[in-house]
Design an enzyme around this catalytic site. Structure first.
Site, PDB file in Angstrom:
ATOM      1  N   ARG A  10       0.844  -1.208   0.000  1.00 39.77           N
ATOM      2  CA  ARG A  10       0.000   0.000   0.000  1.00 39.77           C
ATOM      3  C   ARG A  10       0.876   1.254   0.000  1.00 39.77           C
ATOM      4  O   ARG A  10       0.541   2.265  -0.614  1.00 39.77           O
ATOM      5  CB  ARG A  10      -0.960   0.009   1.194  1.00 39.77           C
ATOM      6  CG  ARG A  10      -0.256  -0.047   2.528  1.00 39.77           C
ATOM      7  CD  ARG A  10      -1.240  -0.088   3.686  1.00 39.77           C
ATOM      8  NE  ARG A  10      -0.579  -0.512   4.898  1.00 39.77           N
ATOM      9  CZ  ARG A  10      -0.729   0.077   6.083  1.00 39.77           C
ATOM     10  NH1 ARG A  10      -1.507   1.132   6.205  1.00 39.77           N
ATOM     11  NH2 ARG A  10      -0.118  -0.369   7.147  1.00 39.77           N
ATOM     12  N   GLU A  58     -18.464   4.827  -0.002  1.00 37.11           N
ATOM     13  CA  GLU A  58     -17.713   4.147  -1.060  1.00 37.11           C
ATOM     14  C   GLU A  58     -18.488   4.027  -2.368  1.00 37.11           C
ATOM     15  O   GLU A  58     -17.907   4.097  -3.446  1.00 37.11           O
ATOM     16  CB  GLU A  58     -17.275   2.744  -0.584  1.00 37.11           C
ATOM     17  CG  GLU A  58     -16.313   2.749   0.600  1.00 37.11           C
ATOM     18  CD  GLU A  58     -17.000   2.941   1.944  1.00 37.11           C
ATOM     19  OE1 GLU A  58     -18.258   2.971   1.996  1.00 37.11           O
ATOM     20  OE2 GLU A  58     -16.286   3.066   2.964  1.00 37.11           O
ATOM     21  N   HIS A 109      -5.542  -3.413   2.337  1.00 40.33           N
ATOM     22  CA  HIS A 109      -5.838  -4.274   3.483  1.00 40.33           C
ATOM     23  C   HIS A 109      -6.568  -5.545   3.037  1.00 40.33           C
ATOM     24  O   HIS A 109      -7.540  -5.981   3.646  1.00 40.33           O
ATOM     25  CB  HIS A 109      -6.665  -3.519   4.521  1.00 40.33           C
ATOM     26  CG  HIS A 109      -5.888  -2.414   5.191  1.00 40.33           C
ATOM     27  ND1 HIS A 109      -5.240  -1.429   4.482  1.00 40.33           N
ATOM     28  CD2 HIS A 109      -5.650  -2.144   6.504  1.00 40.33           C
ATOM     29  CE1 HIS A 109      -4.633  -0.601   5.328  1.00 40.33           C
ATOM     30  NE2 HIS A 109      -4.862  -1.011   6.550  1.00 40.33           N
TER      31      HIS A 109
END
Lengths: 315, 281
Positions: A10, A58, A109
């Site tokens: 990430r 989202e 994640h």
């Protein structure tokens, strides 16, 4: 031997975005209140005018990204893999994939290596979900160097891409001096003739350590790194099936709908051989330190070596 | 707006309603109710308000339109055809295998369609993305999106509203086709949705409520939208579902059912009469 970089993919993603954005003004980044975790915060600091924090929404973020892409931007929409591919699945399907818009979805994640946050945040279904969408490319980089190259490849690729990011810092194993990322092409990391191990993502390093150890014990295992899960490199899989006769797949993802299924799909059509799938076996995870969880779920060098040995010796 | 302009818009809207019904009738499926309620809004947008050129549908500087209530597309398609984006006889193949005109808007297959839509709530967000892109590029184009009132039950509409307001998208205008009906019944009975204007205002929008079938009121509402600075604007357009066909008006049953031959003939006769009346006016 190249210098080993210990970094979560990430973070490599966040850094690569900034580097590319310096010369490509079309790159814009969206996040849903997780910019500190997805590392898009690095981009937000350098390019605040091109960063859209959408808040904890989202679904809206994905469709906003679609609108930006429809007007010529190259949006990267980042959040946890769970909320990107799970919560916003339908927005990704209808706003992005159906019109083939040039949106890059970054799911961070991913897998059980989220660790302590537990099952609600450990997304082991993201690849399966994205794979079913027509035209969606899926890239699952293994280390810092591969992620750096993958972000660049995603920018150059015209169309929707799902990019999988890990939370856990991992050692690099690729050598930036001679590493090249070819979209849709697997990479043979270790030659072998008894069996082929096909791995993807941050677990590739464990697979590499395992096949190297096995070599010392007289087991010749080939290792292929598949960074692009869709479209998958069929030729490298068929060749491996022909030459080694059996395959083990390793992924930090459900064995349902992941890398293992993509490999099995190729072999069943073109060269049927037994395929053993190491991954998350139709179950949810639980809280715990990431490295401990990976061991408990068999995603470690020791288990990979053990399984390969059993298959080779048992045949 | 002078009376000649008004009559011309009425005639175009009437023709759009006829083409929309023809398409729906020949497809034996579709959504006549919400298509007829929004026909005047589409007509006004494409023939008066928006800076668009049917000969250059991909012009990067054009105004954008997103039909967030994608199921209302038959009359949008008809307006696009009347504007010259494609031949009107494409309407005869609406929803057929291989047709250019899909059951819900497809930006990749239909000239003039700026965003694929149909899954409710998503078009509103996509319109926000387009407006944000215009701001980033320092371009003057505006973005318009028609939403259904039933659609406003989708949480995503309010996520989009929050985004539009937070990023001060004053180049964005939502129009709610407030016909008061959705598939399962009256909007206020299905989920209690009410006070749309106040809700949008609470989310930071400039807002006005008008008769969505009055071209004069549409004109002043869009003028107010253009003059609204630093925040997005919403026009709550009070409309009649099934507008223009007596037996379809305000009838829930006409949300998603095509007319049979007899009903189609009667509807067309009514619209023909309206067209003739406006010609004589």
């Amino acid at each position: 031997m190249a210098e080993i970089v210990n970094k979560a993919t990430r973070e490599s993603f966040g850094l690569a975005l900034c580097e590319l954005a310096k010369t490509n003004e079309d790159i814009v980044v969206l996040d849903a209140d997780l910019s500190g975790s997805t590392k898009t915060g690095i981009f937000a600091k350098q390019f605040p005018e091109r960063f859209f924090n959408c808040g904890i929404a989202e679904g809206n973020m994905m469709s906003v990204a679609a609108g930006l892409a429809a007007c010529g931007k190259i949006p990267f929409a980042a959040t946890f893999a769970m909320f990107a591919t799970g919560r916003a699945y339908e927005q990704i399907r209808n706003s992005i994939a159906y019109p083939k818009l040039n949106v890059k979805i970054a799911g961070s994640h991913a897998g059980i290596s989220v660790g302590e946050d537990g099952a609600t945040h450990q997304c082991c279904e993201d690849i399966a979900l994205m794979k079913t969408l027509p035209g969606m490319a899926i890239i699952n980089p293994a280390d810092h160097w591969e992620m750096t190259a993958a972000v660049k490849a995603a920018v150059e690729y015209e169309g929707p891409v799902y990019l999988r990011l890990g939370r856990l810092a991992v050692d690099s194993f690729n050598d930036p001096e001679n590493y090249t990322f070819e979209f849709g092409k697997g990479i043979t990391l270790h030659e072998g003739s008894d069996i082929t191990v096909i791995a993807s993502g941050i677990i590739v390093k464990d697979a590499l350590d395992a096949v190297r150890e096995l070599e010392a014990q007289g087991i010749s295992a080939r290792l292929i790194n598949i960074h692009t899960i869709k479209p998958i490199d069929e030729e490298i899989i068929v060749k491996a099936a022909k030459e080694t006769g059996r395959i083990v797949t390793i992924e930090e993802h459900s064995v349902i709908g992941g890398l293992g299924d993509s490999v099995s799909d190729v072999t069943s059509r073109r060269r049927p051989v037994p395929v053993t799938k190491i991954g998350i076996q139709d179950r949810f995870g639980y809280s715990g330190p990431a490295k401990e969880l990976l061991k408990l779920f068999g995603l470690c060098k020791e288990n990979i070596a053990k399984q390969i040995t059993e298959i080779v010796k048992g045949s | 707006m002078n009376s000649t302009e008004k009559i011309e818009l009425e005639r175009l809207a009437c023709k759009a309603r006829m083409a929309a019904l023809t398409g729906t009738y020949k497809a034996k499926s579709g959504h006549p109710g919400g298509s007829l309620s929004a026909a005047d809004i589409f007509t006004y947008l494409y023939f008066k308000e928006m800076n668009v050129d049917a000969k250059n549908p991909d012009d990067p500087d054009r105004d954008r339109f997103v039909l967030s209530k994608g199921h209302g597309c038959p009359s949008l398609y008809a307006v696009l055809a009347l504007k010259g984006y494609f031949p009107i006889d494409e309407m005869d193949k609406l929803r057929h295998v291989g047709a250019m005109l899909q059951g819900h808007p497809d930006m990749k297959g239909t000239p003039g369609i700026d965003m694929s839509s149909g899954s409710l709530g998503q078009g509103a967000s996509a319109a926000c993305g387009m407006a944000a892109a215009a701001k980033l590029d320092g371009k003057k184009y505006r973005v318009y999106s028609v939403l259904g009132d039933g659609e406003c039950e989708e949480g995503q509409v309010w996520e989009a509203a929050m985004f539009a307001s937070h990023y001060k998208l004053d180049n964005l205008c939502f129009i709610v086709d407030n016909n008061g009906l959705q598939i399962d019944g009256r909007v206020e009975d299905v989920a209690g949705l009410c006070m749309l204007k106040e809700k949008f205002e609470a989310f930071g929008f400039g807002a006005t409520e008008i008769d969505g079938h009055s071209f004069e009121e549409l004109e002043s509402a869009f003028k107010a939208a253009r003059e609204c600075k630093d925040k997005p604007f919403v026009i709550i357009a009070k409309t009649v579902k099934g507008r223009g066909v007596s037996f379809m008006e305000n009838q829930v049953g006409w949300h998603g059912v095509a007319p049979n031959e007899e009903q189609y003939k009667q509807a067309m006769a009514e619209l023909e009469a309206q067209l003739k009346a406006s010609e004589e006016a």
